[in-house]
Scaffold this active site. Structure first.
Site, PDB file in Angstrom:
ATOM      1  N   GLY A 291      36.471  34.260  49.961  1.00 46.32           N
ATOM      2  CA  GLY A 291      36.736  33.951  48.561  1.00 46.32           C
ATOM      3  C   GLY A 291      37.133  35.179  47.764  1.00 46.32           C
ATOM      4  N   SER A 292      36.660  35.241  46.523  1.00 49.75           N
ATOM      5  CA  SER A 292      37.163  36.235  45.573  1.00 49.75           C
ATOM      6  C   SER A 292      36.768  37.674  45.867  1.00 49.75           C
ATOM      7  CB  SER A 292      36.705  35.861  44.157  1.00 49.75           C
ATOM      8  OG  SER A 292      37.300  34.639  43.760  1.00 49.75           O
ATOM      9  N   THR A 293      35.886  37.919  46.830  1.00 51.46           N
ATOM     10  CA  THR A 293      35.585  39.313  47.188  1.00 51.46           C
ATOM     11  C   THR A 293      36.827  40.021  47.735  1.00 51.46           C
ATOM     12  OG1 THR A 293      34.786  38.547  49.351  1.00 51.46           O
ATOM     13  CG2 THR A 293      33.131  38.930  47.640  1.00 51.46           C
ATOM     14  N   ILE A 294      37.820  39.232  48.191  1.00 48.81           N
ATOM     15  CA  ILE A 294      39.062  39.811  48.709  1.00 48.81           C
ATOM     16  C   ILE A 294      39.960  40.302  47.577  1.00 48.81           C
ATOM     17  CG2 ILE A 294      41.241  39.142  49.864  1.00 48.81           C
ATOM     18  CD1 ILE A 294      38.984  39.776  51.782  1.00 48.81           C
TER      19      ILE A 294
END
Length: 554
Positions: A291-294
């Protein structure tokens, strides 16, 4: 005269027989003692001389400060010689009461192996010294004891999936015990001994070769931090009614793993009641879409291109964006946002616009350089390399989804290492579960200036208005990123099932630690990474900074 002659003849016949018998006996004695004496010696030796194995001591596993995580303790195995064991009812009942094995099973074991002419059969293994002493006191012919070693794990379930365990023969089956089995295992010795008819050792005759103890192994793990991470992860799992989770504490400057915990866990000292799924180290064996950790690396690719800066403005109005036949959406219409704010608000629309404006392979290259799509090389059994596909050509929506953490699968350890690259000024170090005496040189995979800018951008995530506000640590500057992704099932993405994560570093002025927290399928009132994993991160990071005496920088 005839009578006297008859008596004389019988007398001489008896004398002759006696003489012949005497000569025969003397010849036999001469034959056995002089000509064929090895026969008697062999028969004697077979009754009293035994070649026995002396078990070797398996090396200890200790944490970085020398605290034991796995030690070998003396235990005993009880065995029978079916050719000597002739049990009475009283004997069987006594063994049944001590060994907790039904008398009929012991009797069946005896009868079955006696018929097969076997002379060695285990009855039960891994008995305590006290219990072995009670069995020895029974003085049952044909019942013997053998000294062995058994692994004991003082920290129990806290470090279970990292250390692993051994089988009944003291051979590694999981975790570090398996990965370093040859290093930890010793070499058994052998010696000739004299035993009496009850199997008791009378004396040692000759040592064939000495046993060689195994080598000790020093891990990078700190058991204090391991317990802290385990406690806080367990608390987070219970509060959010989640199915599983993992957490890692990583030393930025050395690549050492200071703690690696998972839930659910198990007690390696008594594992019969646990599901085998509890045995695996999810932090290295389970992959998920991050998810948004990328998005931190999507922004890194933008900064690396030279076309974007932290204050570059991107218009995210009206909060959605059509890409081909698909629609990318934000939770809110945020309007114009700077690159910093895109990361702070975790805008899917903003990061999609950025990445689609760059060469298609640019983001993939950044992700590959920081270690996604390949194993970390930590040497842990069953480690997964994740999935990072290089499409040729790239579809616009495929690239868009990659920019916010879909279409890529990672492990918790890969995620922690990738953020350690940012924290360490773009320098990628090999991660290690063993204590590092001399930090490795590493490889520069990201421009140092860009890495420093990213740390500053990620600080905004944990400030007021950011998605990771609950991850802030009083007294310290913290930088990190939240992540929320839908879980994949057999029928595709599942409704109301998510992976919630937070990865961050501190102190942000000069990062020394990275903590990654990943929680699967929270079923409580919250499911976003900042709400579920953020508070767990905060507790772990705060406790770690305090234990390691790292001064505040806020």
């Amino acid at each position: 005269m005839n009578l006297i002659s008859f008596i004389s003849w019988r007398f001489y016949l008896v004398i002759a027989i006696i003489i012949i018998a005497t000569i025969g006996l003397m010849w036999r004695v001469f034959d056995l003692t002089i000509l064929n004496q090895h026969f008697l010696r062999q028969q004697g030796d077979e009754r009293i001389l035994r070649l026995v194995k002396t078990p070797a001591f398996r090396g200890m596993i200790v944490d970085r400060n020398g605290s034991p995580l796995a030690v070998s303790t003396t235990v005993y195995s009880v065995w029978m010689n079916p050719q000597e064991f002739t049990p009475t009812k009283k004997d069987l009942i006594s063994l049944q009461n001590l060994l907790k094995i039904q008398a009929k099973l012991i009797s069946s074991l005896y009868q079955r192996n006696q018929a097969k002419k076997r002379e060695f059969v285990y009855i039960k293994r891994s008995l305590s010294p006290d219990l072995a002493k009670q069995i020895k006191a029974l003085h049952i012919p044909g019942i013997y004891l053998q000294q062995d070693y058994r692994r004991y794990y003082p920290e129990g379930e806290v470090v279970a999936q990292v250390v692993g365990f051994t089988n009944i023969d003291d051979q590694g089956q999981e975790g570090i015990e398996l990965a370093y089995n040859l290093w930890l295992s010793g070499k058994s010795g052998k010696k000739w001994v004299i035993k009496d008819r009850l199997g008791r050792m009378i004396s040692e005759i000759q040592t064939i070769h000495e046993q060689k103890p195994g080598n000790n192994l020093v891990l990078s793990v700190d058991r204090r931090l391991q317990y802290l991470a385990y406690r806080e992860l367990l608390k987070g799992i219970l509060e959010n009614q989640a199915s599983s989770g993992s957490a890692i504490i990583l030393d930025v400057k050395t690549g050492e793993i200071l703690a690696m915990v998972n839930q659910p866990s198990f007690n390696p000292n008594s594992r019969d009641v646990y599901n085998r799924n509890s045995f695996r180290n999810r932090a290295v064996t389970d992959i998920f879409e991050p998810g948004s950790t990328i998005k931190a690396f999507s922004v890194a690719s933008a900064l690396d291109s030279g076309h974007f800066h932290p204050d570059t403005v991107i218009d995210t109005y009206p909060g959605w964006l059509r890409v081909g036949r698909n629609v990318v959406m934000d939770e809110h219409n945020n309007g114009p946002l700077t690159v910093t704010q895109i990361l702070q608000k975790s805008s899917n629309v903003g990061v999609t616009k950025i990445v689609l404006s760059l060469p298609p392979d640019h983001l993939w290259s950044v992700l590959h350089r920081v270690g996604f799509g390949e194993i970390t090389g930590v040497g842990f059994p069953g480690e997964q390399g994740g999935v990072l596909v290089k499409h040729q050509p790239w579809g616009a929506f495929t690239l868009a989804t990659l920019s916010w953490g879909y279409g890529i699968s990672v492990t918790t350890l890969q995620l922690a290492r990738a953020y350690a690259v940012i924290a360490n000024g773009g320098l990628k170090l090999p991660v290690s579960l063993l204590r590092v005496e001399q930090p490795p040189a590493g490889e520069q995979v990201m421009d140092k200036k860009i890495a420093k800018q990213l740390v500053s951008l990620l600080e905004s995530v944990v400030t007021k208005g950011g998605t990771g506000e609950l991850a802030s640590v009083p007294g310290y500057r913290v930088a990190g990123k939240t992540g929320t992704a839908k879980l994949v099932g057999q029928q595709g993405y599942q409704k109301h099932k998510y992976v919630s994560s937070f990865v961050g570093m501190a102190p942000a002025s000069q990062p020394q630690l990275v903590v990654a927290v990943v929680i699967h399928d929270p079923q409580g009132k919250n499911y976003h990474g900042g709400q579920v994993s953020g508070p767990v991160f905060e507790k772990i990071m705060e406790g770690t900074l305090r234990m390691l005496d790292i001064p505040p920088d806020a």
